[in-house]
Design a protein around this motif. Sequence first.
Motif, PDB file in Angstrom:
ATOM      1  N   GLU A 325       0.822  -1.193   0.000  1.00 38.03           N
ATOM      2  CA  GLU A 325       0.000   0.000   0.000  1.00 38.03           C
ATOM      3  C   GLU A 325       0.861   1.250   0.000  1.00 38.03           C
ATOM      4  N   VAL A 326       0.268   2.376  -0.295  1.00 36.85           N
ATOM      5  CA  VAL A 326       0.955   3.655  -0.301  1.00 36.85           C
ATOM      6  C   VAL A 326       0.754   4.326   1.045  1.00 36.85           C
ATOM      7  N   ALA A 327       1.841   4.862   1.575  1.00 40.31           N
ATOM      8  CA  ALA A 327       1.756   5.480   2.888  1.00 40.31           C
ATOM      9  C   ALA A 327       1.010   6.797   2.821  1.00 40.31           C
ATOM     10  N   PRO A 328       0.252   7.150   3.863  1.00 45.92           N
ATOM     11  CA  PRO A 328      -0.412   8.457   3.906  1.00 45.92           C
ATOM     12  C   PRO A 328       0.609   9.573   3.883  1.00 45.92           C
ATOM     13  N   THR A 329       0.241  10.717   3.347  1.00 44.85           N
ATOM     14  CA  THR A 329       1.192  11.822   3.199  1.00 44.85           C
ATOM     15  C   THR A 329       1.309  12.655   4.465  1.00 44.85           C
ATOM     16  N   ASP A 330       0.370  12.510   5.383  1.00 45.60           N
ATOM     17  CA  ASP A 330       0.394  13.388   6.546  1.00 45.60           C
ATOM     18  C   ASP A 330       0.547  12.633   7.856  1.00 45.60           C
ATOM     19  N   THR A 331       0.748  11.347   7.811  1.00 50.61           N
ATOM     20  CA  THR A 331       0.894  10.571   9.040  1.00 50.61           C
ATOM     21  C   THR A 331       2.008   9.565   8.869  1.00 50.61           C
ATOM     22  N   PHE A 332       2.512   9.066   9.998  1.00 54.81           N
ATOM     23  CA  PHE A 332       3.516   8.016   9.964  1.00 54.81           C
ATOM     24  C   PHE A 332       2.835   6.665  10.022  1.00 54.81           C
ATOM     25  N   LEU A 333       3.449   5.694   9.375  1.00 59.85           N
ATOM     26  CA  LEU A 333       2.891   4.355   9.380  1.00 59.85           C
ATOM     27  C   LEU A 333       3.240   3.653  10.683  1.00 59.85           C
ATOM     28  N   CYS A 334       2.463   2.668  11.008  1.00 53.34           N
ATOM     29  CA  CYS A 334       2.694   1.955  12.256  1.00 53.34           C
ATOM     30  C   CYS A 334       4.002   1.187  12.178  1.00 53.34           C
ATOM     31  N   LYS A 335       4.546   0.858  13.316  1.00 51.00           N
ATOM     32  CA  LYS A 335       5.850   0.228  13.388  1.00 51.00           C
ATOM     33  C   LYS A 335       5.867  -1.116  12.680  1.00 51.00           C
ATOM     34  N   SER A 336       4.738  -1.855  12.725  1.00 54.28           N
ATOM     35  CA  SER A 336       4.699  -3.180  12.122  1.00 54.28           C
ATOM     36  C   SER A 336       4.791  -3.128  10.604  1.00 54.28           C
ATOM     37  N   ASP A 337       4.534  -1.941  10.010  1.00 51.65           N
ATOM     38  CA  ASP A 337       4.580  -1.802   8.558  1.00 51.65           C
ATOM     39  C   ASP A 337       5.927  -1.297   8.064  1.00 51.65           C
ATOM     40  N   ARG A 338       6.867  -1.190   8.949  1.00 46.44           N
ATOM     41  CA  ARG A 338       8.178  -0.678   8.562  1.00 46.44           C
ATOM     42  C   ARG A 338       8.835  -1.609   7.551  1.00 46.44           C
ATOM     43  N   PRO A 339       9.466  -1.066   6.500  1.00 48.16           N
ATOM     44  CA  PRO A 339      10.133  -1.913   5.500  1.00 48.16           C
ATOM     45  C   PRO A 339      11.202  -2.782   6.146  1.00 48.16           C
ATOM     46  N   TYR A 340      11.405  -3.952   5.585  1.00 50.01           N
ATOM     47  CA  TYR A 340      12.464  -4.835   6.067  1.00 50.01           C
ATOM     48  C   TYR A 340      13.719  -4.568   5.247  1.00 50.01           C
ATOM     49  N   LEU A 341      14.623  -3.805   5.839  1.00 47.95           N
ATOM     50  CA  LEU A 341      15.861  -3.438   5.166  1.00 47.95           C
ATOM     51  C   LEU A 341      15.558  -2.807   3.807  1.00 47.95           C
ATOM     52  N   CYS A 342      16.175  -3.301   2.741  1.00 45.13           N
ATOM     53  CA  CYS A 342      15.937  -2.750   1.396  1.00 45.13           C
ATOM     54  C   CYS A 342      15.266  -3.782   0.493  1.00 45.13           C
ATOM     55  N   THR A 343      14.432  -4.608   1.072  1.00 43.98           N
ATOM     56  CA  THR A 343      13.769  -5.664   0.315  1.00 43.98           C
ATOM     57  C   THR A 343      12.996  -5.087  -0.868  1.00 43.98           C
ATOM     58  N   GLY A 344      13.268  -5.626  -2.041  1.00 43.87           N
ATOM     59  CA  GLY A 344      12.552  -5.205  -3.239  1.00 43.87           C
ATOM     60  C   GLY A 344      13.097  -3.966  -3.916  1.00 43.87           C
ATOM     61  N   TYR A 345      14.103  -3.326  -3.323  1.00 43.25           N
ATOM     62  CA  TYR A 345      14.647  -2.102  -3.901  1.00 43.25           C
ATOM     63  C   TYR A 345      15.698  -2.425  -4.972  1.00 43.25           C
ATOM     64  N   ASP A 346      15.956  -1.451  -5.834  1.00 43.42           N
ATOM     65  CA  ASP A 346      17.054  -1.499  -6.797  1.00 43.42           C
ATOM     66  C   ASP A 346      18.132  -0.519  -6.355  1.00 43.42           C
ATOM     67  N   ILE A 347      19.365  -0.751  -6.784  1.00 43.01           N
ATOM     68  CA  ILE A 347      20.434   0.213  -6.518  1.00 43.01           C
ATOM     69  C   ILE A 347      21.209   0.456  -7.805  1.00 43.01           C
ATOM     70  N   TYR A 348      21.530   1.716  -8.043  1.00 41.95           N
ATOM     71  CA  TYR A 348      22.281   2.143  -9.228  1.00 41.95           C
ATOM     72  C   TYR A 348      23.639   2.663  -8.774  1.00 41.95           C
ATOM     73  N   LEU A 349      24.692   2.120  -9.353  1.00 49.31           N
ATOM     74  CA  LEU A 349      26.054   2.501  -8.985  1.00 49.31           C
ATOM     75  C   LEU A 349      26.815   2.929 -10.229  1.00 49.31           C
ATOM     76  N   ALA A 350      27.652   3.951 -10.075  1.00 50.11           N
ATOM     77  CA  ALA A 350      28.478   4.364 -11.207  1.00 50.11           C
ATOM     78  C   ALA A 350      29.483   3.269 -11.538  1.00 50.11           C
ATOM     79  N   TRP A 351      30.143   2.733 -10.505  1.00 55.83           N
ATOM     80  CA  TRP A 351      31.118   1.670 -10.697  1.00 55.83           C
ATOM     81  C   TRP A 351      30.652   0.378 -10.037  1.00 55.83           C
ATOM     82  N   GLU A 352      31.054  -0.719 -10.619  1.00 55.15           N
ATOM     83  CA  GLU A 352      30.769  -2.045 -10.061  1.00 55.15           C
ATOM     84  C   GLU A 352      31.278  -2.119  -8.624  1.00 55.15           C
ATOM     85  N   PRO A 353      30.486  -2.643  -7.703  1.00 52.31           N
ATOM     86  CA  PRO A 353      30.884  -2.642  -6.295  1.00 52.31           C
ATOM     87  C   PRO A 353      31.966  -3.665  -5.982  1.00 52.31           C
ATOM     88  N   CYS A 354      32.683  -3.420  -4.889  1.00 50.00           N
ATOM     89  CA  CYS A 354      33.674  -4.363  -4.388  1.00 50.00           C
ATOM     90  C   CYS A 354      32.955  -5.445  -3.577  1.00 50.00           C
TER      91      CYS A 354
END
Length: 426
Positions: A325-354
């Motif tokens: 779901e999309v978070a409300p713009t004027d309130t904070f989401l409950c603690k149980s809905d906090r993302p788990y680390l960076c699950t599902g995210y993408d990362i863009y890097l200029a150089w290949e990582p070590c």
Amino acid sequence: MGSTKWEIVHIPGKPPISPTQQPKVNVFASVIDPKVTNTLIRKLNQIAPLEDLRHVKRVRKSCSNGQTQLSLILCLAGEDGDELGSMPEHVLELVNCYQLNPFVTQVCRHAATTKEEWEEQCKLWPTSFHPPTYNIDGITGFNEEDSKVVFNHMNHALRLAISSNHQLVNAAVIVDPCANQIIASACDEIFSWDTCLNGNSNRELLLHQDEASGSHDAANRFLSSNLQLNGSHNDCHPSYKGVSCLNPWQWSQQHLSSSSSSFWHPLRHAAMVAIEYSAARDRNLFPDVGRTAETSAQVNPVENSTAESPHKKHKTDPIKVKNAEVAPTDTFLCKSDRPYLCTGYDIYLAWEPCAMCAMALVHQRIRRIFYAFPNPNAGALGGVHRLQGEKSLNHHYAVFRVILPDEALGRLELDASATETIKKDD
């Protein structure tokens, strides 16, 4: 010949092997009567299992003089090559019992990683091919719309890489692909000029998010140079000494005096700093009970916005991430809905990582990694190692390289030279 357009190339977990150069192994085989096929297969699986050749099919079907002919792999050929004396005793008994005529043939030693490899393998002997079963967008290609999104976010990373404190560094941009929203962005912070003098740091030089979505022509002015960055190189150009993942041990070679207006921190590579910013953002959006947004950890100024901020459950299923779901713009989401680390995210890097950064991204449950330039010195995702193919890890991401056109690459020479001039003038 260089590239004339932007390209996105999937970097598999294993190095590609030319289909005609795949390693092979000798085996004993024999033409058999189709009526005894099941019986022979059952007995051979007990006395001579092909443990290291599970991808090889035991039976080959062919056509000879208009008739179907079956050939069966009996066992591996021994060190003596085609000498029947190297055949195990129990297999020899079957040969004699069923009056078989063994011959030596070759099969491919390793399972195919691509359809092209598989097709070449089957010319020798039939094998099985199992394409990746995990459903990560992009492995089978990108459509035009998705490609533009990837190029725009890579533009952002390249802008950061060349605009940080007048020196070329690595840059990282973490993106939520579900909402096409930048979560955090950062540059290398292992070396920061004039920090003690004016209190400024790299994060103050970050570009605004709306600048990241500019046209390709505008972004090309920030790209890279005379280094054959779309190819491979052994020596690092002086302009790229500040890229942390290219030179992960450079901090140990520095002898900075106490009066110096700079500092070193060996762990603050761009990916690590971006992860830190992402975590700070989560703490800000999902404060603990009794904490307010004002007292929560400081967030990267570029990303300090809760507008239409999607959240993810504590799951690693990409489908569930997309349905979040999309978070409300004027309130904070409950603690149980906090993302788990960076699950599902993408990362863009200029150089290949070590290796350090690549493992950190494993622990963060990153879904896809995009980088523009290879890292022949210490690259962990294709340059030297291929961490994405390590089966012992409990998480695997997909890795892509964004290849820049020659027109874009040719422009960094001017920008890199200008950067060096500014740095010397300072």
